[in-house]
Design a protein around this motif. Structure first.
Motif, PDB file in Angstrom:
ATOM      1  N   THR A 139      21.757  60.556  28.670  1.00 41.95           N
ATOM      2  CA  THR A 139      22.503  60.679  29.690  1.00 41.95           C
ATOM      3  C   THR A 139      23.970  60.956  29.092  1.00 41.95           C
ATOM      4  O   THR A 139      24.985  62.171  27.930  1.00 41.95           O
ATOM      5  CB  THR A 139      22.900  60.548  31.175  1.00 41.95           C
ATOM      6  OG1 THR A 139      21.564  60.625  31.447  1.00 41.95           O
ATOM      7  CG2 THR A 139      23.887  61.255  31.820  1.00 41.95           C
TER       8      THR A 139
ATOM      9  N   LEU B 292      21.338  65.255  36.406  1.00 38.90           N
ATOM     10  CA  LEU B 292      20.968  63.557  35.596  1.00 38.90           C
ATOM     11  C   LEU B 292      20.126  64.088  34.174  1.00 38.90           C
ATOM     12  O   LEU B 292      18.983  64.154  34.462  1.00 38.90           O
ATOM     13  CB  LEU B 292      20.814  62.724  36.686  1.00 38.90           C
ATOM     14  CG  LEU B 292      20.368  61.353  36.209  1.00 38.90           C
ATOM     15  CD1 LEU B 292      22.151  61.064  35.665  1.00 38.90           C
ATOM     16  CD2 LEU B 292      20.173  61.022  36.746  1.00 38.90           C
ATOM     17  N   PRO B 293      20.887  64.096  33.093  1.00 41.40           N
ATOM     18  CA  PRO B 293      19.894  64.677  31.792  1.00 41.40           C
ATOM     19  C   PRO B 293      18.998  63.724  31.269  1.00 41.40           C
ATOM     20  O   PRO B 293      17.350  63.952  31.452  1.00 41.40           O
ATOM     21  CB  PRO B 293      20.745  64.972  30.758  1.00 41.40           C
ATOM     22  CG  PRO B 293      22.095  65.065  31.387  1.00 41.40           C
ATOM     23  CD  PRO B 293      21.653  64.575  32.859  1.00 41.40           C
TER      24      PRO B 293
ATOM     25  N   TYR C 276      17.075  68.250  34.657  1.00 35.93           N
ATOM     26  CA  TYR C 276      16.673  67.458  34.431  1.00 35.93           C
ATOM     27  C   TYR C 276      16.854  68.427  33.010  1.00 35.93           C
ATOM     28  O   TYR C 276      16.440  69.736  32.769  1.00 35.93           O
ATOM     29  CB  TYR C 276      15.558  66.949  33.653  1.00 35.93           C
ATOM     30  CG  TYR C 276      14.896  66.856  32.250  1.00 35.93           C
ATOM     31  CD1 TYR C 276      15.566  65.505  32.115  1.00 35.93           C
ATOM     32  CD2 TYR C 276      13.909  67.661  31.299  1.00 35.93           C
ATOM     33  CE1 TYR C 276      14.794  65.401  30.424  1.00 35.93           C
ATOM     34  CE2 TYR C 276      13.811  67.640  30.705  1.00 35.93           C
ATOM     35  CZ  TYR C 276      14.039  66.372  29.863  1.00 35.93           C
ATOM     36  OH  TYR C 276      13.809  66.306  28.113  1.00 35.93           O
TER      37      TYR C 276
ATOM     38  N   CYS D 177      30.300  68.683  29.157  1.00 37.38           N
ATOM     39  CA  CYS D 177      28.676  68.473  28.659  1.00 37.38           C
ATOM     40  C   CYS D 177      28.413  69.420  27.338  1.00 37.38           C
ATOM     41  O   CYS D 177      28.835  70.287  26.817  1.00 37.38           O
ATOM     42  CB  CYS D 177      27.713  68.732  29.758  1.00 37.38           C
ATOM     43  SG  CYS D 177      28.664  67.874  31.012  1.00 37.38           S
TER      44      CYS D 177
ATOM     45  N   PHE E  84      26.615  58.665  32.779  1.00 38.68           N
ATOM     46  CA  PHE E  84      25.308  57.852  33.748  1.00 38.68           C
ATOM     47  C   PHE E  84      25.431  56.743  34.504  1.00 38.68           C
ATOM     48  O   PHE E  84      25.480  57.410  35.697  1.00 38.68           O
ATOM     49  CB  PHE E  84      24.034  57.032  32.397  1.00 38.68           C
ATOM     50  CG  PHE E  84      23.106  56.950  33.482  1.00 38.68           C
ATOM     51  CD1 PHE E  84      21.882  57.372  33.850  1.00 38.68           C
ATOM     52  CD2 PHE E  84      23.031  55.179  33.774  1.00 38.68           C
ATOM     53  CE1 PHE E  84      20.714  57.169  34.462  1.00 38.68           C
ATOM     54  CE2 PHE E  84      21.845  55.004  34.297  1.00 38.68           C
ATOM     55  CZ  PHE E  84      20.771  55.917  34.768  1.00 38.68           C
TER      56      PHE E  84
ATOM     57  N   ARG F  64      26.531  64.927  27.618  1.00 39.34           N
ATOM     58  CA  ARG F  64      27.707  64.467  29.409  1.00 39.34           C
ATOM     59  C   ARG F  64      28.885  63.910  29.063  1.00 39.34           C
ATOM     60  O   ARG F  64      30.113  63.670  29.964  1.00 39.34           O
ATOM     61  CB  ARG F  64      27.016  64.357  30.258  1.00 39.34           C
ATOM     62  CG  ARG F  64      25.531  64.976  30.755  1.00 39.34           C
ATOM     63  CD  ARG F  64      24.741  65.472  32.012  1.00 39.34           C
ATOM     64  NE  ARG F  64      26.037  65.940  32.653  1.00 39.34           N
ATOM     65  CZ  ARG F  64      26.057  66.406  34.299  1.00 39.34           C
ATOM     66  NH1 ARG F  64      25.439  66.440  34.605  1.00 39.34           N
ATOM     67  NH2 ARG F  64      26.418  67.538  34.321  1.00 39.34           N
TER      68      ARG F  64
ATOM     69  N   SER G 201      27.596  58.852  37.402  1.00 43.41           N
ATOM     70  CA  SER G 201      26.135  59.415  38.545  1.00 43.41           C
ATOM     71  C   SER G 201      25.228  58.753  39.001  1.00 43.41           C
ATOM     72  O   SER G 201      24.963  58.740  40.064  1.00 43.41           O
ATOM     73  CB  SER G 201      25.163  60.395  37.036  1.00 43.41           C
ATOM     74  OG  SER G 201      26.313  60.864  36.441  1.00 43.41           O
TER      75      SER G 201
END
Length: 350
Positions: free
Chosen positions: A169, A161-162, A206, A66, A178, A173, A181
């Motif tokens: 996301t 989970l950005p 976040y 990431c 996403f 990452r 995830s």
């Protein structure tokens, strides 16, 4: 994307990172040294309040690389905690009645002795937190049963989970993260995680996707809750909003995008004495993959060992010294003390 370590980047050198951070007040008189800011706020230094959590980094190996990672974790990292060191951590937990162990990485699940460690901690009656990147659950068949394993040992799952949409996301990452995830979150929900009344805790984390501070944790949680449920039928318990600290790959991002000085100024301007009082290093002890101990996970990644650099090892813990020490600080500490504060459990000022 390669890790800084694999790129042989200057920023893979922790001493070089600290030199950059320490030069800031010389380069910009508006950026006050962190220790001086503490003094201005009435705190002579940061002192521990006890050890409620033993946070253990069981290895830097990860299935992701990431952009914001302060660990510089990735598939090419080989640093892995041994079972012997895990046993030493377990001994410390039991002998000193520390109630909680927080397992992190890298992807901690990639350590070959991870499940053994969780089982031993559960048998000792400890609260267990695992910081799971979610995609590890779907990365390989051997990890598909992780939700059931976590449930069996009543593990509290904390997952990054950005954002609640794919674009931000995946930018942070990696492509497809996403979607993977979301699949992993559904698998966790299926066994009860995040479902009201189940007692199985699923919290999300976040991190801002750029050179800015997070919005209010409360407002972000409302947005995440509604979007993830409306669009994917996903449930979770809490959202933790964490400020990105200028360490490792996020520091590299700040420098390469020419946002370093501006971002650091934002952190300094947002310094909050109340947040400084509640920083996680006051009640958490950090253990590196090799067993050496630090005041916090960020100090660990800058190789700032406790006791002014003395190499204290988990096998020879001096609880009297730990209780009376001063916590090592540098300019990166502004990240945990800005605004409502930041810790591995999100905001510290409620």
């Amino acid at each position: 994307m390669k890790t800084l370590n694999a790129q042989h980047s200057k920023l893979a050198d922790t001493h070089y990172q600290l030199e950059l951070l320490d030069k800031l007040p010389e380069e910009n008189p508006l950026i006050v040294p962190f220790d001086e800011m503490l003094h201005r706020s009435g705190m002579r230094a940061l002192k521990p309040t006890g050890i409620d959590i033993l946070q253990v980094n069981v290895g830097k190996m990860c299935n992701q690389t990431c952009k914001h990672c302060h660990v510089d974790a990735g598939p090419d990292r080989t640093e892995i905690m041994t079972q012997t060191t895990m046993q030493q951590c377990l001994d410390v937990l039991i002998e000193n009645d520390i109630p909680c162990i927080d397992l992190t990485g890298g992807a901690p699940e990639m350590n070959p002795d991870f499940r053994w460690f969780v089982e031993q901690c559960a048998a000792a009656g400890k609260k267990i937190i695992v910081r799971c990147n979610l995609t590890i659950i779907v990365a390989n068949k051997k990890y598909h049963d992780l939700p059931s394993f976590f449930k069996k040992h009543h593990v509290e799952v904390v997952s990054s989970l950005p954002f609640y949409h794919a674009d931000k996301t995946d930018r942070q990452r990696g492509e497809g993260v996403f979607a993977k995830s979301i699949t992993a979150l559904k698998m966790l929900n299926e066994v009860g995680y995040g479902i009201a009344g189940s007692g199985l805790i699923l919290n999300l984390v976040y991190n801002p996707a750029g050179a800015f501070l997070p919005d209010s944790q409360h407002s972000l949680q409302a947005k995440f809750t509604q979007s993830l449920y409306d669009e994917h039928g996903i449930h979770f318990n809490e959202l933790f909003a964490i400020t990105n600290l200028p360490v490792s790959r996020f520091l590299d991002f700040l420098i390469s995008t020419e946002n370093y000085h501006e971002y650091m100024q934002k952190l300094v301007n947002a310094f909050n004495p109340k947040a400084a009082e509640g920083v996680m290093c006051r009640n958490t002890l950090s253990v590196g993959w090799d067993g050496f101990i630090y005041d916090c996970d960020f100090n660990q990644m800058l190789d700032m060992k406790i006791g002014n650099g003395k190499p204290f090892h988990i096998s020879k813990l001096d609880m009297i010294f730990l209780a009376n020490r001063e916590i090592a600080t540098s300019q990166h500490c502004y990240g945990c003390t800005a605004g409502a504060g930041s810790s591995c459990g999100g905001e510290v000022v409620k």
